[in-house]
Design a protein around this motif. Structure first.
Motif, PDB file in Angstrom:
ATOM      1  N   PRO A 123      44.147  17.905  -5.780  1.00 49.93           N
ATOM      2  CA  PRO A 123      43.216  17.091  -6.572  1.00 49.93           C
ATOM      3  C   PRO A 123      42.608  16.012  -5.681  1.00 49.93           C
ATOM      4  O   PRO A 123      43.310  15.391  -4.875  1.00 49.93           O
ATOM      5  CB  PRO A 123      44.093  16.481  -7.665  1.00 49.93           C
ATOM      6  N   THR A 124      41.308  15.807  -5.806  1.00 50.24           N
ATOM      7  CA  THR A 124      40.615  14.902  -4.892  1.00 50.24           C
ATOM      8  C   THR A 124      39.637  14.008  -5.650  1.00 50.24           C
ATOM      9  O   THR A 124      38.857  14.494  -6.473  1.00 50.24           O
ATOM     10  CB  THR A 124      39.850  15.702  -3.825  1.00 50.24           C
ATOM     11  N   LEU A 125      39.698  12.728  -5.358  1.00 51.97           N
ATOM     12  CA  LEU A 125      38.687  11.801  -5.855  1.00 51.97           C
ATOM     13  C   LEU A 125      37.478  11.957  -4.941  1.00 51.97           C
ATOM     14  O   LEU A 125      37.504  11.537  -3.790  1.00 51.97           O
ATOM     15  CB  LEU A 125      39.209  10.364  -5.839  1.00 51.97           C
ATOM     16  N   ARG A 126      36.417  12.567  -5.447  1.00 54.11           N
ATOM     17  CA  ARG A 126      35.285  12.957  -4.608  1.00 54.11           C
ATOM     18  C   ARG A 126      34.179  11.912  -4.600  1.00 54.11           C
ATOM     19  O   ARG A 126      33.802  11.368  -5.636  1.00 54.11           O
ATOM     20  CB  ARG A 126      34.683  14.287  -5.094  1.00 54.11           C
ATOM     21  N   CYS A 127      33.661  11.651  -3.404  1.00 48.84           N
ATOM     22  CA  CYS A 127      32.428  10.881  -3.213  1.00 48.84           C
ATOM     23  C   CYS A 127      32.449   9.548  -3.956  1.00 48.84           C
ATOM     24  O   CYS A 127      31.482   9.170  -4.616  1.00 48.84           O
ATOM     25  CB  CYS A 127      31.221  11.708  -3.654  1.00 48.84           C
ATOM     26  N   TRP A 132      42.049   0.202 -10.774  1.00 49.74           N
ATOM     27  CA  TRP A 132      40.692   0.598 -10.367  1.00 49.74           C
ATOM     28  C   TRP A 132      40.235   1.765 -11.222  1.00 49.74           C
ATOM     29  O   TRP A 132      41.044   2.613 -11.616  1.00 49.74           O
ATOM     30  CB  TRP A 132      40.679   1.015  -8.894  1.00 49.74           C
ATOM     31  N   GLN A 133      38.955   1.784 -11.538  1.00 53.14           N
ATOM     32  CA  GLN A 133      38.320   2.935 -12.175  1.00 53.14           C
ATOM     33  C   GLN A 133      36.985   3.185 -11.490  1.00 53.14           C
ATOM     34  O   GLN A 133      36.277   2.252 -11.110  1.00 53.14           O
ATOM     35  CB  GLN A 133      38.090   2.704 -13.670  1.00 53.14           C
ATOM     36  N   GLY A 134      36.645   4.444 -11.333  1.00 51.01           N
ATOM     37  CA  GLY A 134      35.382   4.775 -10.709  1.00 51.01           C
ATOM     38  C   GLY A 134      35.033   6.233 -10.923  1.00 51.01           C
ATOM     39  O   GLY A 134      35.807   7.005 -11.488  1.00 51.01           O
ATOM     40  N   ALA A 135      33.856   6.603 -10.464  1.00 47.99           N
ATOM     41  CA  ALA A 135      33.342   7.959 -10.641  1.00 47.99           C
ATOM     42  C   ALA A 135      32.621   8.386  -9.374  1.00 47.99           C
ATOM     43  O   ALA A 135      32.236   7.544  -8.549  1.00 47.99           O
ATOM     44  CB  ALA A 135      32.390   8.010 -11.837  1.00 47.99           C
ATOM     45  N   PRO A 136      32.428   9.682  -9.187  1.00 50.05           N
ATOM     46  CA  PRO A 136      31.679  10.150  -8.010  1.00 50.05           C
ATOM     47  C   PRO A 136      30.233   9.655  -8.063  1.00 50.05           C
ATOM     48  O   PRO A 136      29.664   9.467  -9.146  1.00 50.05           O
ATOM     49  CB  PRO A 136      31.738  11.679  -8.132  1.00 50.05           C
ATOM     50  N   LEU A 151      27.467  13.607  -4.336  1.00 50.81           N
ATOM     51  CA  LEU A 151      27.901  14.917  -4.838  1.00 50.81           C
ATOM     52  C   LEU A 151      26.848  15.979  -4.553  1.00 50.81           C
ATOM     53  O   LEU A 151      27.162  17.096  -4.132  1.00 50.81           O
ATOM     54  CB  LEU A 151      28.162  14.854  -6.344  1.00 50.81           C
ATOM     55  N   ALA A 152      25.587  15.638  -4.807  1.00 49.71           N
ATOM     56  CA  ALA A 152      24.506  16.594  -4.596  1.00 49.71           C
ATOM     57  C   ALA A 152      24.451  17.053  -3.144  1.00 49.71           C
ATOM     58  O   ALA A 152      24.215  18.234  -2.864  1.00 49.71           O
ATOM     59  CB  ALA A 152      23.177  15.970  -5.003  1.00 49.71           C
ATOM     60  N   ARG A 153      24.693  16.124  -2.235  1.00 45.97           N
ATOM     61  CA  ARG A 153      24.586  16.451  -0.817  1.00 45.97           C
ATOM     62  C   ARG A 153      25.852  17.080  -0.253  1.00 45.97           C
ATOM     63  O   ARG A 153      25.800  18.077   0.463  1.00 45.97           O
ATOM     64  CB  ARG A 153      24.249  15.181  -0.031  1.00 45.97           C
ATOM     65  N   CYS A 186      25.088  18.710 -11.179  1.00 46.36           N
ATOM     66  CA  CYS A 186      25.629  17.644 -10.350  1.00 46.36           C
ATOM     67  C   CYS A 186      25.635  16.316 -11.112  1.00 46.36           C
ATOM     68  O   CYS A 186      26.632  15.586 -11.122  1.00 46.36           O
ATOM     69  CB  CYS A 186      24.795  17.532  -9.076  1.00 46.36           C
ATOM     70  N   TRP A 187      24.524  16.000 -11.775  1.00 46.06           N
ATOM     71  CA  TRP A 187      24.426  14.741 -12.525  1.00 46.06           C
ATOM     72  C   TRP A 187      25.433  14.700 -13.658  1.00 46.06           C
ATOM     73  O   TRP A 187      26.087  13.674 -13.889  1.00 46.06           O
ATOM     74  CB  TRP A 187      23.004  14.597 -13.057  1.00 46.06           C
TER      75      TRP A 187
END
Length: 228
Positions: free
Chosen positions: A171-175, A26-30, A35-37, A92-93
């Motif tokens: 370490p945390t995979l965020r949002c 798997w690959q992904g991003a926040p 993130l903004a909220r 954030c972006w």
């Protein structure tokens, strides 16, 4: 648990080519909006600016008569608030755009950093635990607990760190989207990696399936979740 600073990637999110027996699961991003909220608290900052400007407007209204003059007097404050919110939104972006999380059958790789790119290699077999924090609309966080002999500074990780865990930064995979599916993949990948290690084989065989619960637990027991 190896941090790398690099400019070149052998593949997206990976500082080097994977061995022949390792594959990406798997690959992904926040998500930038989440993130903004949830991380940068953009709505709260906007509300803070709105309250300040409102108080200033009430104060000036007693001294300035016409509405046009009042609005003109508020222009500097409005401009500064807009600039501040714009910079925070851009930060954030850029954070979401430059981050890439990768789960393989052997490790979690986190490529983080806007100006200076840092890649964290977190072997599944040495993780002390993990937890699932669910957010609305299927998003959520996956904090990863490190063993006692491994430390990463919280400031080096932020915003990819578990909130309020300063002494023992995680370490945390965020949002990330579809967080429960990713957590299930992480659980199965850890179980497979642990079964290959005689010292962890018994714990891996006894590990139950993922189910959200109030508290976090070791990977050898189960993932657990926090709802918010």
């Amino acid at each position: 648990m190896t941090p790398h600073q690099h400019e070149f990637e052998a593949a997206p999110g990976l500082p080097e080519t994977l061995p022949s027996d390792e594959r990406i699961l798997w690959q992904g991003a926040p998500d930038a909006g989440q993130l903004a909220r949830r991380v940068f608290h953009l709505p709260k900052v906007a509300a803070y600016f709105a309250v300040l400007i409102g108080l200033q407007a009430m104060h000036l209204a007693e001294q300035i008569g016409p509405t046009g003059e009042l609005l003109l007097a508020l222009v500097p404050a409005l401009a500064l608030a807009t600039l501040g919110l714009g910079l925070l939104g851009l930060w954030c972006w850029m954070t979401a755009r430059t981050t890439l999380y990768t789960l393989t059958n052997r490790r979690v790789v986190m490529r983080i950093g806007i100006v200076l790119t840092l890649t964290l290699n977190l072997p599944l077999r040495v993780l002390a635990g993990a937890s699932l924090r669910e957010l609305p609309k299927g998003y959520g966080d996956l904090p990863l607990a490190l063993p006692d002999n491994a430390r990463i500074a919280w400031l080096h990780l932020w915003p990819h760190a578990r909130p309020w865990a300063y002494a023992r930064a995680q370490p945390t995979l965020r949002c990330i989207p579809q967080v429960t599916a990713v957590a299930a993949q992480l659980t199965e990948a850890w179980r497979a990696a642990a079964l290959a290690d005689p010292a962890q084989r018994a714990a891996a065989a006894a590990a139950p399936a993922l189910r959200p619960e109030p508290e976090s637990s070791p990977l050898g027991g189960a993932f657990a979740g926090q709802r918010s």
